[in-house]
Motif scaffolding. Sequence first.
Motif, PDB file in Angstrom:
ATOM      1  N   LYS A   1      69.876 -12.152 100.790  1.00 50.51           N
ATOM      2  CA  LYS A   1      70.017 -10.602 101.742  1.00 50.51           C
ATOM      3  C   LYS A   1      70.990  -9.854 101.071  1.00 50.51           C
ATOM      4  N   LEU A   2      72.540 -10.742  99.746  1.00 45.37           N
ATOM      5  CA  LEU A   2      73.197 -10.244  99.298  1.00 45.37           C
ATOM      6  C   LEU A   2      72.942  -9.687  97.805  1.00 45.37           C
ATOM      7  N   PHE A   3      71.452  -9.905  97.153  1.00 45.64           N
ATOM      8  CA  PHE A   3      71.700  -9.691  95.854  1.00 45.64           C
ATOM      9  C   PHE A   3      70.310  -8.834  96.246  1.00 45.64           C
ATOM     10  N   LYS A   4      69.603  -7.743  95.417  1.00 44.43           N
ATOM     11  CA  LYS A   4      68.227  -7.273  95.537  1.00 44.43           C
ATOM     12  C   LYS A   4      68.528  -6.862  94.259  1.00 44.43           C
ATOM     13  N   LYS A   5      66.823  -7.043  93.921  1.00 45.09           N
ATOM     14  CA  LYS A   5      65.994  -6.761  92.740  1.00 45.09           C
ATOM     15  C   LYS A   5      65.671  -5.338  93.177  1.00 45.09           C
ATOM     16  N   GLY A   6      65.331  -4.406  91.968  1.00 38.80           N
ATOM     17  CA  GLY A   6      64.734  -3.252  91.911  1.00 38.80           C
ATOM     18  C   GLY A   6      63.577  -2.984  90.285  1.00 38.80           C
ATOM     19  N   PHE A   7      62.821  -2.670  90.901  1.00 39.75           N
ATOM     20  CA  PHE A   7      61.381  -2.498  90.087  1.00 39.75           C
ATOM     21  C   PHE A   7      61.033  -0.946  89.350  1.00 39.75           C
ATOM     22  N   ALA A   8      60.847  -0.531  87.971  1.00 39.29           N
ATOM     23  CA  ALA A   8      60.734   0.844  88.050  1.00 39.29           C
ATOM     24  C   ALA A   8      59.109   0.406  86.558  1.00 39.29           C
ATOM     25  N   VAL A   9      58.207   1.521  86.415  1.00 39.54           N
ATOM     26  CA  VAL A   9      57.443   1.944  85.637  1.00 39.54           C
ATOM     27  C   VAL A   9      58.577   3.330  85.092  1.00 39.54           C
ATOM     28  N   MET A  10      57.866   3.147  83.780  1.00 39.80           N
ATOM     29  CA  MET A  10      58.514   4.156  83.073  1.00 39.80           C
ATOM     30  C   MET A  10      57.466   4.647  81.639  1.00 39.80           C
ATOM     31  N   PRO A  11      57.042   5.493  82.140  1.00 41.44           N
ATOM     32  CA  PRO A  11      55.740   5.425  80.830  1.00 41.44           C
ATOM     33  C   PRO A  11      56.127   7.304  80.646  1.00 41.44           C
ATOM     34  N   ILE A  12      56.414   6.796  79.538  1.00 45.57           N
ATOM     35  CA  ILE A  12      56.680   8.402  78.215  1.00 45.57           C
ATOM     36  C   ILE A  12      55.557   8.624  77.057  1.00 45.57           C
ATOM     37  N   CYS A  13      55.981  10.710  76.925  1.00 45.74           N
ATOM     38  CA  CYS A  13      55.106  11.035  76.839  1.00 45.74           C
ATOM     39  C   CYS A  13      55.906  12.084  75.360  1.00 45.74           C
ATOM     40  N   PHE A  14      56.326  12.391  74.392  1.00 47.12           N
ATOM     41  CA  PHE A  14      57.226  12.263  73.584  1.00 47.12           C
ATOM     42  C   PHE A  14      56.126  13.312  72.697  1.00 47.12           C
ATOM     43  N   GLY A  15      56.842  14.740  72.639  1.00 45.33           N
ATOM     44  CA  GLY A  15      55.770  15.301  70.943  1.00 45.33           C
ATOM     45  C   GLY A  15      57.158  15.548  70.539  1.00 45.33           C
ATOM     46  N   ILE A  16      56.860  15.286  68.624  1.00 47.12           N
ATOM     47  CA  ILE A  16      57.247  15.236  67.876  1.00 47.12           C
ATOM     48  C   ILE A  16      56.536  16.878  66.738  1.00 47.12           C
ATOM     49  N   SER A  17      57.526  17.052  66.185  1.00 41.92           N
ATOM     50  CA  SER A  17      57.981  18.606  65.887  1.00 41.92           C
ATOM     51  C   SER A  17      59.355  19.509  66.280  1.00 41.92           C
ATOM     52  N   PHE A  18      59.631  19.754  65.347  1.00 42.22           N
ATOM     53  CA  PHE A  18      61.241  20.878  65.878  1.00 42.22           C
ATOM     54  C   PHE A  18      60.507  21.470  66.188  1.00 42.22           C
ATOM     55  N   THR A  19      60.892  21.684  67.893  1.00 41.61           N
ATOM     56  CA  THR A  19      59.211  22.885  68.714  1.00 41.61           C
ATOM     57  C   THR A  19      59.402  24.606  68.077  1.00 41.61           C
ATOM     58  N   LYS A  20      61.061  24.692  67.104  1.00 44.37           N
ATOM     59  CA  LYS A  20      60.336  26.325  66.367  1.00 44.37           C
ATOM     60  C   LYS A  20      59.958  25.451  65.176  1.00 44.37           C
ATOM     61  N   THR A  21      59.117  26.493  65.174  1.00 45.04           N
ATOM     62  CA  THR A  21      57.726  25.858  63.779  1.00 45.04           C
ATOM     63  C   THR A  21      58.190  26.165  62.529  1.00 45.04           C
ATOM     64  N   PRO A  22      58.888  27.104  62.646  1.00 44.17           N
ATOM     65  CA  PRO A  22      59.721  27.423  60.935  1.00 44.17           C
ATOM     66  C   PRO A  22      60.562  26.308  60.720  1.00 44.17           C
ATOM     67  N   MET A  23      61.164  25.220  61.042  1.00 48.53           N
ATOM     68  CA  MET A  23      61.654  24.159  61.273  1.00 48.53           C
ATOM     69  C   MET A  23      61.229  23.240  60.504  1.00 48.53           C
ATOM     70  N   ASN A  24      59.637  23.197  60.365  1.00 49.04           N
ATOM     71  CA  ASN A  24      58.981  22.265  59.782  1.00 49.04           C
ATOM     72  C   ASN A  24      58.710  21.884  58.512  1.00 49.04           C
ATOM     73  N   GLN A  25      59.747  22.285  57.669  1.00 50.32           N
ATOM     74  CA  GLN A  25      59.104  21.633  55.909  1.00 50.32           C
ATOM     75  C   GLN A  25      60.352  21.515  55.219  1.00 50.32           C
TER      76      GLN A  25
END
Lengths: 380, 770
Positions: free
Chosen positions: B416-440
Amino acid sequence: MIEFYLNDQPIRTSEPPASALLDFVRYHEHLTGTKIGCREGDCGACTVLVGELAADGQTVNYQSMTSCLTPLGNAHGKHIVTVEGINAAAGQLTPVQQAIVEEGGSQCGFCTVGFVMSLTGHSLSQKPATSQSTIAAIDGNICRCTGYKSLERAAATLTAQLADRPTENAVAWLSEQQYVPAYFESMPAKLARLRTEAAASKAAEETNTTAGSGASTVSASPSGPTGYGHAQSQNGHSNNSLRHLVTQSLIGGGTDLMVQRLEELREQPVRLVFDQAGRRGIHQDVGRVVLGAATTASHLLESELMRSLIPQLPQYLKLVSSTPIRNMGTVAGNFINGSPIGDLTIMFLALGAYITLADPAGNTREPGHARLVPGLQKAG
Amino acid sequence: MNHLDPQRHVRGESQYLDDVPTQQGTLYAAVFESPLAHGKLLNLDLSAALGAPGVVRILTATDIPGYNQIGGIVPDEPLLAEGHVHFRGQPVALVLARTEHQAHAALKLIKAEIELLPIITDPRVAAAQGELIVPPRTFKIGDSEATWASCAHVFEGVAESGGQEHLYIETQGAYAFPTEMGGVRIISSTQGPTAVQRHTAHVLGLGMHQVEVDVTRLGGGFGGKEDQATPWGALAALGAFCTKKSVKLVLDRMADMRMTGKRHPYSSDFKIGLDADLKIVAYEVIFFQNAGAAADLSPAVMERTLFHATNAYFVPNVTATAYSCRTNLPPNTAFRGFGGPQGMFVIESAIAKAAEELGVAPCEIQRRNLLREGDLFSYRQPAEMCHAEQAWDTAAQQYNLAGLRAEVELFNQQNKLFKKGFAVMPICFGISFTKTPMNQARALVHIYSDGSVGVSTGAVEMGQGVNTKIAHVAARTLGISVNRVKVESTNTTRVANTSPSAASATADLNGKATEMACAALRERLLRHAEVEYTLNYEGLEIRDEEVLAAGIPAETNWEKLVTSAFWKRVCLTENAHYATPDLHFDATTNQGYPFAYHVYGTAFTTVTVDCLRGTYTVDALRIAHDFGQSFNEVIDRGQIEGGAVQGIGWMTMEEIAYNAEGRLLSNSLNSYKIPDIYAAPAVLDVHFLDTPGHPKAILRSKAVGEPPLMYGIGTYFALRDAVRAFQPNSALPFSAPMTPEKVLVSLYPEFSASNTAWTPAAAVATSASS
């Protein structure tokens, strides 16, 4: 003159007693392994070991402390250990260092030495190592990168290794296992000699009382029976004047004053109470327990008496800052600070504690704790 | 970390900025900052400070020989305030004194007369007043507006995420030396040596060739030293240039916290539409980014928020708009994740909102909508080599998703006085500088005549292990022991025009350049061996320092081969340039192919809340992560564990508080809490997914720096889940961080006037005054 051992080197310095040990180590002695992270005792990057000669004169008790908050004067008569003082020759790693490297517990590396020192201090403890005690040893060290899980794995390795540590001659075993260099075995004798010399020079000074020996002198002993050791003369005249003692700032563990008023205190004569034997200790009196003003949170935690009277004490004290700060912060400092984050105050207010205040002339009064702290950052 | 760096770290032998031996005659600098958040700078009285002991000189904007401008993306940030001040902590003057103590003491004697102007701290207020750093951007695919009518369910809401202090344990700093050619040499604690070089040259009116920047390593960066190391480098350089003395400037912790920007707080409106099968068919979001007083990297951070607005989900109709709002706070800046986490927090909030309203578990919605091969992101790049479902399903199997959920449910029935919680966290992350010229990137590799190797690149080591990876790439490509390889400091005279070490892309970019340089050297050495030892070039290789011809040891080895090549005047140095192929992005249409690849993963979080106190523990974080083909599991695991714990900090205890006057209340470690060892999850499992990696990743080992931070978002939703187990009717706002105070208020809504009455400022004000 403040005298102590820094690693294997004797130090005699006339730097101000309320300057930070950290600055002395880094900028005076140029030992740069000890890092500056926050200068308020919260990150642990500047952790060093402070070894104090036990009453028996045979052993040195080491505790981890944050050097940013340690007044240099509190190093007097001690063995201060930085990472340079535990490094083995020829780039060899100690078991603590080895465990951290193997588990990938060092990323950017800036906090790492603090962890090394805390874990080395734990290995020097006289109590058996448990997984809980090993983790508690690093609860004052912040790793922002943050390698806590790797450090936990390293801690587990060390706990297992320390199971073999004998209770007798632990330092010899630790030195054999390369946790600490061999010179550690000679430290009790060295500190004992320091203590004898200090007592002798104090006695000489006392026969020489009204000498008026010029500004910036510091009385030799940190533990004079009157409890006003390290009183630094303001004008070089009446070193023992009560009037001056009253105006001098008192520093306990320094855990708050050294954060709030470091620059100011550096320039002032101060009175250090941290090491005064007479101000330490926990004993049972008729119907009550008496705590010395310089009793630290760690002393409370280690006291069988306190734990038997307040079984919840360990859980509560775990919430009071972290291991190195509990090793430094004093009961009196906590009370007189009047801060809402003066954690011990909360407990002792609830317990209805009485406080005995003494002035330099020895007059005492005994206000109730609640009267001592009538409001935020006020003391009655 | 060089491959031996940890050995030096544990012995305290690694040199950081403040450990550089001090040159005689060095002056110490301290920065006088604006005491007000917005105003007209009428007068600056330096007279008393100039007369203070040890003070040598005080520099203001008028002493700048070149341009008083250090803005990277938008030229809107003076190095020293001129005319106006725009935030508390803005540098106004630089005191140079003989000791650090004297420099700081003199600060107190400077008097600034400022006419106070209105102060804005709220991004929505700024947007309403048209205070925008750049015009708003909208990423759009499909037609969300036209879709709402056909949705089975539509939900709307507001989500807010707070800032985050970087709290690198090594504070910002620089040490500058005048050079004999009238230029400066700067040792800087920066992730972007070229940025420090470029802006310093601009400020001093010099060519970039007159400014040398050297970086050995950082005591942590996390994005906080990408652009915001520049002011301190440029100020120290200005001091050295003007006085012809070396000048050291190191911020103390509280100055660092006051004066530098943090992760951007966001306030966002969302609207999500689902069909009867719980497929997300439409998503609209408006982000209000709190940029602070100057652009800094905010436009780029805002852009990445838009890129990651749909996280790991496929949504056919998306309209995502972002406003970068100018407020009177220190300019907010890069922080691990760079806007991505803020975007993901909002769609996860939208999904949680939908799940709560519909009475289903959020993971039922999440799983159904994961990206599949070929699905288009709103910016039109397809998900290729997509492992979103694989990550989820592997985690579900590896860690028994159904069992974990059942355990939580059972616990909550029994307690009653302690409760558990659960969550799923999927991720997708893009790799590169989004300013294209910086990718050198470039690498300069020397093989010395004794066979040892020195590698210089633009990568800055800050604990992420990039130097170890580069040393490994060099050793592997040359066929020699890693012990022969030294990775040099990052220096603008050896490798020029570098991108900052950021965007998780540093090992890929600089590693690829190193690989190319070493491959060219290897080929040159083998051509030499062909002639020198009359061997058939085909089938020649160097392995474990042996030279093998068709697998058989030849009469030479690495050392002999190198020495003989030197005597035959073969060039033993190579400089290679790598530019990530195929990248393009049109910022006017917001479409293109900005990322080399994406990184995927899934995390399960279980928490327990003490429902009497509001305190909580993160019991377990179980992760399945797409590393590709990791070639250093210790480093990669460290990045995942570390990033996740940092993300948990952001979502739970790290609460930045400014008051209405723009004063930072959470201004020290004493009032700003970051995770300690007890805050790390008791269980933190990392499963290495079996994925092939990507050819554009170095040795097919995918980037690991930023993606794991976002696993921390799961902790927020797990805490929310636990609170709802105790108080099903609590009207919980989507507001991170979920501090224990907020949890407590949420558990007992009847005891608080309203859930929104809680203000962190009020709480912090009390402790900050202690």
